[in-house]
Design an enzyme around this catalytic site. Structure first.
Site, PDB file in Angstrom:
ATOM      1  N   GLY A   1      30.408   4.357  36.398  1.00  0.00           N
ATOM      2  CA  GLY A   1      28.856   4.403  36.308  1.00  0.00           C
ATOM      3  C   GLY A   1      28.528   5.364  37.675  1.00  0.00           C
ATOM      4  O   GLY A   1      29.068   4.816  38.680  1.00  0.00           O
ATOM      5  N   PHE A   2      27.434   6.426  37.414  1.00  0.00           N
ATOM      6  CA  PHE A   2      27.305   6.928  38.761  1.00  0.00           C
ATOM      7  C   PHE A   2      25.690   7.544  38.313  1.00  0.00           C
ATOM      8  O   PHE A   2      25.495   8.674  38.600  1.00  0.00           O
ATOM      9  CB  PHE A   2      28.118   8.252  38.796  1.00  0.00           C
TER      10      PHE A   2
ATOM     11  N   ASN B   1      21.513   6.303  39.418  1.00  0.00           N
ATOM     12  CA  ASN B   1      21.019   6.207  40.718  1.00  0.00           C
ATOM     13  C   ASN B   1      21.415   5.335  41.809  1.00  0.00           C
ATOM     14  O   ASN B   1      21.608   5.710  42.967  1.00  0.00           O
ATOM     15  CB  ASN B   1      19.431   5.782  40.716  1.00  0.00           C
ATOM     16  N   ALA B   2      21.782   4.128  41.285  1.00  0.00           N
ATOM     17  CA  ALA B   2      22.317   3.137  42.325  1.00  0.00           C
ATOM     18  C   ALA B   2      23.753   3.877  42.671  1.00  0.00           C
ATOM     19  O   ALA B   2      24.169   3.557  44.066  1.00  0.00           O
ATOM     20  CB  ALA B   2      22.583   1.805  41.661  1.00  0.00           C
TER      21      ALA B   2
ATOM     22  N   GLY C   1       7.453   4.006  36.826  1.00  0.00           N
ATOM     23  CA  GLY C   1       8.480   3.653  37.089  1.00  0.00           C
ATOM     24  C   GLY C   1       9.004   2.119  37.175  1.00  0.00           C
ATOM     25  O   GLY C   1       9.801   1.514  37.435  1.00  0.00           O
TER      26      GLY C   1
ATOM     27  N   GLU D   1      10.515  -0.543  32.259  1.00  0.00           N
ATOM     28  CA  GLU D   1      11.528  -0.008  31.696  1.00  0.00           C
ATOM     29  C   GLU D   1      10.784   0.903  30.145  1.00  0.00           C
ATOM     30  O   GLU D   1       9.683   0.456  29.711  1.00  0.00           O
ATOM     31  CB  GLU D   1      12.541  -0.732  31.013  1.00  0.00           C
TER      32      GLU D   1
ATOM     33  N   LYS E   1      19.485 -13.405  35.539  1.00  0.00           N
ATOM     34  CA  LYS E   1      19.588 -13.615  37.156  1.00  0.00           C
ATOM     35  C   LYS E   1      19.646 -14.949  37.503  1.00  0.00           C
ATOM     36  O   LYS E   1      20.353 -15.208  38.657  1.00  0.00           O
ATOM     37  CB  LYS E   1      18.438 -13.027  37.702  1.00  0.00           C
TER      38      LYS E   1
END
Length: 344
Positions: free
Chosen positions: A10-11, A13-14, A209, A212, A227
């Site tokens: 995965g690449f 934003n984070a 933003g 979602e 969470k």
């Protein structure tokens, strides 16, 4: 000089933010930790992959992705390798799992971590799914294979919650965990309290933003359930899944409910909680009336809070104020540094 090789699954934003921090701090890591950290592989769902056992040019990688929406197909490092192929056959020391969340299964992220650890590789995940659904199995596997396994970014970005327990609360038993962990519902409830229509709040939230494209996972409490499950699995060894959480979202909260709460001097917040009952951990996510002026009542916007109650240190409160991608990227970075530090 020790060299540590990373494979990034995965690449988004984070992932790109993490890569920029890694590049920016490269020299400091060399000077202070006598280590080089290289990225040898990056996979994405639809934008191509990169692989080079000698190290990828991170600046070019994130620049190409941000400018043209994909990696350079003519570049020497371009690859068709899938995430699982990189996990199973790539050259790396640490797998960094940052693929999209499947909140109902924790897959395929869990399989990525499992396969990497079975190869004797260290593992870092920013994906909360594996911690919410398969934490005990993965923790036991890491111990069996004598590899390190970290997951600080899975709850409250880079806020040191799990590190706090590991590093500074030695021999403390956690007896309760509570908090506000979902920023979308926090935002929606605040905007409804201003008299705005629910549909307008959602539309405006998407535009800026905060919300979602499909807000149901947040509004119905599933994200918060995942969470609190992750927190309880790690901090209280709960061995539960999000399906075990007594979950109620905010979809049925009306402006009238909010006005009535205000008349009572209270405010509605989506609170997460886990407590020990009869030898088992009971978890809940519910809209709750909170006294105006109470700490929980002043957690606004994208801020989050978690309270940890322990037998030896009493109750500790950790607040993350208005985080952005930098905190998320730092969470991954801090986990990688833990691995480097423990290897030196």
């Amino acid at each position: 000089m020790r060299t540590l090789k990373l494979a990034l699954l995965g690449f988004g934003n984070a992932g790109r933010t993490f890569a920029k921090i890694l590049e920016d701090k490269k020299q400091e890591i060399r000077e202070n930790m006598e280590s080089d950290i290289l990225v040898t592989g990056i996979t994405t769902g639809s934008r191509g992959s990169l692989y080079n056992p000698e190290g990828i040019d991170l600046k070019k990688a994130w620049s190409d992705l941000e400018k043209q929406g994909s990696f350079d197909r003519n570049g020497n490092d371009y690859s068709q390798m899938t995430s699982m192929e990189l996990v199973e056959s790539g050259e790396y020391d640490v797998i960094v799992e940052m693929t999209p969340l499947n909140i109902f299964t924790g897959q395929p992220a869990t399989d990525h971590l499992r396969k990497a650890m079975e190869r004797g590789k260290h593992a870092v995940t920013a994906n909360k799914g594996p911690i919410a659904w398969h934490y005990k199995e993965l923790k036991n596997l890491a111990e069996k294979m004598n590899v390190q396994f970290y997951y600080e970014t899975t709850v409250m970005d880079g806020t040191p919650i799990f590190n706090l327990k590991d590093e500074t609360l030695k021999f403390c038993k956690v007896t309760e965990v509570s908090g506000i962990l979902n920023t979308t519902t926090n935002y929606v409830l605040e905007e409804l309290a201003k008299g705005k229509n629910y549909d307008d709040v959602i539309a405006e939230g998407k535009k800026i933003g905060f919300v979602e494209a499909d807000p149901s996972m947040d509004i119905e409490g599933w994200d918060a359930a995942a969470k609190i499950t992750a927190l309880l699995n790690v901090l209280m060894e709960a061995d539960i899944t999000p399906k075990d959480v007594d979950r109620t979202g905010i979809e049925k909260i009306t402006i009238e409910d909010i006005k009535e709460a205000d008349q009572q001097g209270k405010i509605i917040k989506l609170l997460c909680k886990g407590t020990m009952k009869e030898g088992k951990v009971a978890a809940s996510v519910k809209p709750t009336l909170v006294e105006q002026g109470d700490l929980m009542s002043v957690i606004e916007g994208t801020s989050s809070v978690v309270q940890i109650t322990t037998d030896l240190m009493g109750k500790l409160t950790i607040i993350e104020h208005d985080p952005d991608l930098l905190q998320t990227g730092y969470g991954v970075f801090s986990d990688v540094l833990r691995i480097v530090r423990n290897l030196v």
